[in-house]
Scaffold this motif. Structure first.
Motif, PDB file in Angstrom:
ATOM      1  N   ALA A  17       0.431  -2.357 -12.884  1.00 16.63           N
ATOM      2  CA  ALA A  17      -0.741  -2.524 -12.035  1.00 16.63           C
ATOM      3  C   ALA A  17      -1.065  -1.221 -11.327  1.00 16.63           C
ATOM      4  O   ALA A  17      -2.157  -1.036 -10.808  1.00 16.63           O
ATOM      5  CB  ALA A  17      -0.508  -3.634 -10.999  1.00 16.63           C
ATOM      6  N   ARG A  18      -0.096  -0.291 -11.297  1.00 13.24           N
ATOM      7  CA  ARG A  18      -0.276   0.980 -10.610  1.00 13.24           C
ATOM      8  C   ARG A  18      -0.228   2.190 -11.535  1.00 13.24           C
ATOM      9  O   ARG A  18      -0.686   3.261 -11.161  1.00 13.24           O
ATOM     10  CB  ARG A  18       0.811   1.155  -9.533  1.00 13.24           C
ATOM     11  CG  ARG A  18       0.887   0.047  -8.506  1.00 13.24           C
ATOM     12  CD  ARG A  18      -0.419  -0.080  -7.733  1.00 13.24           C
ATOM     13  NE  ARG A  18      -0.778   1.134  -7.033  1.00 13.24           N
ATOM     14  CZ  ARG A  18      -0.308   1.482  -5.834  1.00 13.24           C
ATOM     15  NH1 ARG A  18       0.551   0.714  -5.217  1.00 13.24           N
ATOM     16  NH2 ARG A  18      -0.710   2.603  -5.254  1.00 13.24           N
ATOM     17  N   LEU A  19       0.372   2.044 -12.730  1.00  9.64           N
ATOM     18  CA  LEU A  19       0.471   3.190 -13.623  1.00  9.64           C
ATOM     19  C   LEU A  19       0.587   2.717 -15.064  1.00  9.64           C
ATOM     20  O   LEU A  19       0.828   1.547 -15.336  1.00  9.64           O
ATOM     21  CB  LEU A  19       1.662   4.075 -13.273  1.00  9.64           C
ATOM     22  CG  LEU A  19       3.071   3.529 -13.513  1.00  9.64           C
ATOM     23  CD1 LEU A  19       4.056   4.677 -13.562  1.00  9.64           C
ATOM     24  CD2 LEU A  19       3.479   2.553 -12.429  1.00  9.64           C
ATOM     25  N   ASN A  20       0.399   3.657 -15.988  1.00  8.63           N
ATOM     26  CA  ASN A  20       0.422   3.358 -17.412  1.00  8.63           C
ATOM     27  C   ASN A  20       1.864   3.360 -17.899  1.00  8.63           C
ATOM     28  O   ASN A  20       2.377   4.363 -18.379  1.00  8.63           O
ATOM     29  CB  ASN A  20      -0.416   4.389 -18.173  1.00  8.63           C
ATOM     30  CG  ASN A  20      -0.608   4.013 -19.626  1.00  8.63           C
ATOM     31  OD1 ASN A  20       0.168   3.253 -20.198  1.00  8.63           O
ATOM     32  ND2 ASN A  20      -1.661   4.552 -20.222  1.00  8.63           N
ATOM     33  N   THR A  21       2.529   2.206 -17.802  1.00  8.17           N
ATOM     34  CA  THR A  21       3.937   2.134 -18.170  1.00  8.17           C
ATOM     35  C   THR A  21       4.152   2.265 -19.664  1.00  8.17           C
ATOM     36  O   THR A  21       5.199   2.741 -20.105  1.00  8.17           O
ATOM     37  CB  THR A  21       4.545   0.810 -17.672  1.00  8.17           C
ATOM     38  OG1 THR A  21       3.668  -0.264 -18.013  1.00  8.17           O
ATOM     39  CG2 THR A  21       4.758   0.828 -16.176  1.00  8.17           C
ATOM     40  N   ALA A  22       3.190   1.837 -20.456  1.00 11.73           N
ATOM     41  CA  ALA A  22       3.322   1.993 -21.904  1.00 11.73           C
ATOM     42  C   ALA A  22       3.364   3.478 -22.270  1.00 11.73           C
ATOM     43  O   ALA A  22       4.175   3.912 -23.088  1.00 11.73           O
ATOM     44  CB  ALA A  22       2.160   1.311 -22.610  1.00 11.73           C
ATOM     45  N   ARG A  23       2.491   4.266 -21.641  1.00 13.98           N
ATOM     46  CA  ARG A  23       2.489   5.709 -21.907  1.00 13.98           C
ATOM     47  C   ARG A  23       3.810   6.329 -21.483  1.00 13.98           C
ATOM     48  O   ARG A  23       4.374   7.169 -22.193  1.00 13.98           O
ATOM     49  CB  ARG A  23       1.330   6.372 -21.157  1.00 13.98           C
ATOM     50  CG  ARG A  23       1.317   7.893 -21.308  1.00 13.98           C
ATOM     51  CD  ARG A  23       0.085   8.500 -20.648  1.00 13.98           C
ATOM     52  NE  ARG A  23      -0.007   8.166 -19.238  1.00 13.98           N
ATOM     53  CZ  ARG A  23       0.697   8.775 -18.285  1.00 13.98           C
ATOM     54  NH1 ARG A  23       1.557   9.731 -18.592  1.00 13.98           N
ATOM     55  NH2 ARG A  23       0.546   8.417 -17.030  1.00 13.98           N
TER      56      ARG A  23
ATOM     57  N   ALA B  32       0.817  -1.215   0.000  1.00 18.25           N
ATOM     58  CA  ALA B  32       0.000   0.000   0.000  1.00 18.25           C
ATOM     59  C   ALA B  32       0.848   1.262   0.000  1.00 18.25           C
ATOM     60  O   ALA B  32       0.347   2.352  -0.254  1.00 18.25           O
ATOM     61  CB  ALA B  32      -0.923  -0.001   1.215  1.00 18.25           C
ATOM     62  N   ALA B  33       2.153   1.120   0.295  1.00 21.40           N
ATOM     63  CA  ALA B  33       3.021   2.300   0.348  1.00 21.40           C
ATOM     64  C   ALA B  33       3.518   2.720  -1.027  1.00 21.40           C
ATOM     65  O   ALA B  33       4.176   3.743  -1.166  1.00 21.40           O
ATOM     66  CB  ALA B  33       4.220   2.025   1.258  1.00 21.40           C
ATOM     67  N   LEU B  34       3.205   1.934  -2.068  1.00 27.98           N
ATOM     68  CA  LEU B  34       3.690   2.240  -3.403  1.00 27.98           C
ATOM     69  C   LEU B  34       2.836   3.328  -4.027  1.00 27.98           C
ATOM     70  O   LEU B  34       2.039   3.095  -4.930  1.00 27.98           O
ATOM     71  CB  LEU B  34       3.672   0.971  -4.267  1.00 27.98           C
ATOM     72  CG  LEU B  34       4.468  -0.209  -3.699  1.00 27.98           C
ATOM     73  CD1 LEU B  34       4.345  -1.414  -4.609  1.00 27.98           C
ATOM     74  CD2 LEU B  34       5.926   0.167  -3.501  1.00 27.98           C
ATOM     75  N   ALA B  35       3.000   4.543  -3.537  1.00 24.83           N
ATOM     76  CA  ALA B  35       2.101   5.633  -3.916  1.00 24.83           C
ATOM     77  C   ALA B  35       2.705   6.618  -4.898  1.00 24.83           C
ATOM     78  O   ALA B  35       2.007   7.481  -5.409  1.00 24.83           O
ATOM     79  CB  ALA B  35       1.633   6.374  -2.661  1.00 24.83           C
ATOM     80  N   THR B  36       4.003   6.524  -5.181  1.00 25.53           N
ATOM     81  CA  THR B  36       4.627   7.431  -6.129  1.00 25.53           C
ATOM     82  C   THR B  36       5.548   6.643  -7.048  1.00 25.53           C
ATOM     83  O   THR B  36       5.963   5.519  -6.734  1.00 25.53           O
ATOM     84  CB  THR B  36       5.453   8.522  -5.424  1.00 25.53           C
ATOM     85  OG1 THR B  36       6.550   7.891  -4.740  1.00 25.53           O
ATOM     86  CG2 THR B  36       4.614   9.311  -4.429  1.00 25.53           C
ATOM     87  N   ILE B  37       5.888   7.258  -8.178  1.00 27.09           N
ATOM     88  CA  ILE B  37       6.819   6.627  -9.108  1.00 27.09           C
ATOM     89  C   ILE B  37       8.143   6.336  -8.398  1.00 27.09           C
ATOM     90  O   ILE B  37       8.751   5.284  -8.584  1.00 27.09           O
ATOM     91  CB  ILE B  37       7.047   7.528 -10.332  1.00 27.09           C
ATOM     92  CG1 ILE B  37       5.756   7.633 -11.150  1.00 27.09           C
ATOM     93  CG2 ILE B  37       8.170   6.981 -11.221  1.00 27.09           C
ATOM     94  CD1 ILE B  37       5.849   8.594 -12.317  1.00 27.09           C
ATOM     95  N   LYS B  38       8.579   7.265  -7.563  1.00 27.10           N
ATOM     96  CA  LYS B  38       9.841   7.084  -6.837  1.00 27.10           C
ATOM     97  C   LYS B  38       9.812   5.819  -5.990  1.00 27.10           C
ATOM     98  O   LYS B  38      10.807   5.082  -5.924  1.00 27.10           O
ATOM     99  CB  LYS B  38      10.108   8.307  -5.961  1.00 27.10           C
ATOM    100  CG  LYS B  38      11.429   8.272  -5.219  1.00 27.10           C
ATOM    101  CD  LYS B  38      11.641   9.558  -4.438  1.00 27.10           C
ATOM    102  CE  LYS B  38      12.973   9.552  -3.684  1.00 27.10           C
ATOM    103  NZ  LYS B  38      13.164  10.808  -2.921  1.00 27.10           N
ATOM    104  N   GLU B  39       8.703   5.547  -5.330  1.00 25.31           N
ATOM    105  CA  GLU B  39       8.601   4.360  -4.476  1.00 25.31           C
ATOM    106  C   GLU B  39       8.581   3.079  -5.294  1.00 25.31           C
ATOM    107  O   GLU B  39       9.124   2.049  -4.887  1.00 25.31           O
ATOM    108  CB  GLU B  39       7.361   4.479  -3.591  1.00 25.31           C
ATOM    109  CG  GLU B  39       7.537   5.525  -2.486  1.00 25.31           C
ATOM    110  CD  GLU B  39       6.218   5.948  -1.861  1.00 25.31           C
ATOM    111  OE1 GLU B  39       5.153   5.576  -2.394  1.00 25.31           O
ATOM    112  OE2 GLU B  39       6.261   6.666  -0.857  1.00 25.31           O
TER     113      GLU B  39
END
Length: 249
Positions: A184-190, A94-101
């Motif tokens: 699963a958390r962000l649009n990596t293709a974009r 649940a702590a994976l809230a930013t690209i940095k994390e």
């Protein structure tokens, strides 16, 4: 009872409120502002202090309990556990809230999964290879069906961990679940500036390289293929992070 004050930063997403509260209380425990045996404020007091709902408070307390930091005594209150300040090593999905994390998690995965792949090349059985093949075929089918193929992607990495013969690799993967897959958390293709189908096919080719090395028992090649696969993901995210440390969407 030690009163809590809200942290200075304002959360940018509603779904990060719970983690914000968990991080704040955990930080106070680690700094010993909340000591072993201290009673936390009531739910209502925490709600007022942080401007959050009762649901957020209860979920945060539940996560703190799961992390071995506090215990709730029915009808009495919630107390900091002895030894909580040291804190066991854990990765909270649940702590994976930013690209940095997510990048930080990928760095951990590179170190661990590259070695797991090398061990898998030395220890895998025909049954392990069959499970990996099944996951890879499901991944390819998912692309054809315009799916994001997150589940078979995770399953492949889990099967590699299982084939290592060291249950701790598989335990960590199982704990994290599909959240280890960045898309699963962000649009990596974009972020990679690619069409989604082409992006996923490239990921599939990287998986096939890992599988081939494991199948032929080449530990060094398996280690290198896994490292390359995860490092490619990290590099894409690092380029995106240079632009902005934005919350995932």
């Amino acid at each position: 009872m030690t009163l809590l004050r809200p942290i200075a930063a304002t959360p940018r997403r509603a779904r990060s409120l719970t983690q914000m509260l968990v991080d704040s209380i955990t930080s106070r425990i680690r700094r010993r502002e909340l000591k072993s045996g201290d009673k936390l404020p009531t739910e209502s007091e925490i709600m007022v202090a942080y401007g959050v709902s009762r649901t957020v408070v209860r979920e945060a307390i539940s996560r703190l309990q799961a992390g071995g930091l506090v215990e709730t005594r029915q009808g009495v209150g919630t107390f900091v556990l002895e030894g909580a300040a040291q804190g066991p090593f854990r990765v909270d999905p649940a702590a994976l809230a930013t690209i940095k994390e997510v990048i930080a998690l990928l760095e951990l995965r590179i170190a661990l999964e590259a070695e797991a792949a090398a061990l898998a090349a030395a220890r895998r059985t025909d049954a392990h290879l069959a499970e990996m093949r099944r996951a890879l075929d499901a991944f390819a089918h998912g692309i054809d069906e315009s799916s994001d193929a997150v589940n078979p992607d995770f399953e492949f990495h889990l099967q590699v961990a299982l084939a290592s013969g060291n249950r701790h690799f598989a335990d960590l993967m199982s704990h994290l679940g599909t959240l280890v897959i960045p898309r699963a958390r962000l649009n990596t293709a974009r972020l990679a500036h690619e069409e989604r189908s082409e992006y996923l096919r490239r990921v599939g080719r990287e998986h096939e390289d890992i599988y081939a090395a494991i199948a032929r028992g080449d530990a060094e090649a398996a280690r290198a293929a896994m490292r390359t696969h995860l490092a490619n993901s990290r590099e894409r995210l690092e380029r995106a992070h240079e632009a902005a440390d934005a919350p995932l969407d």
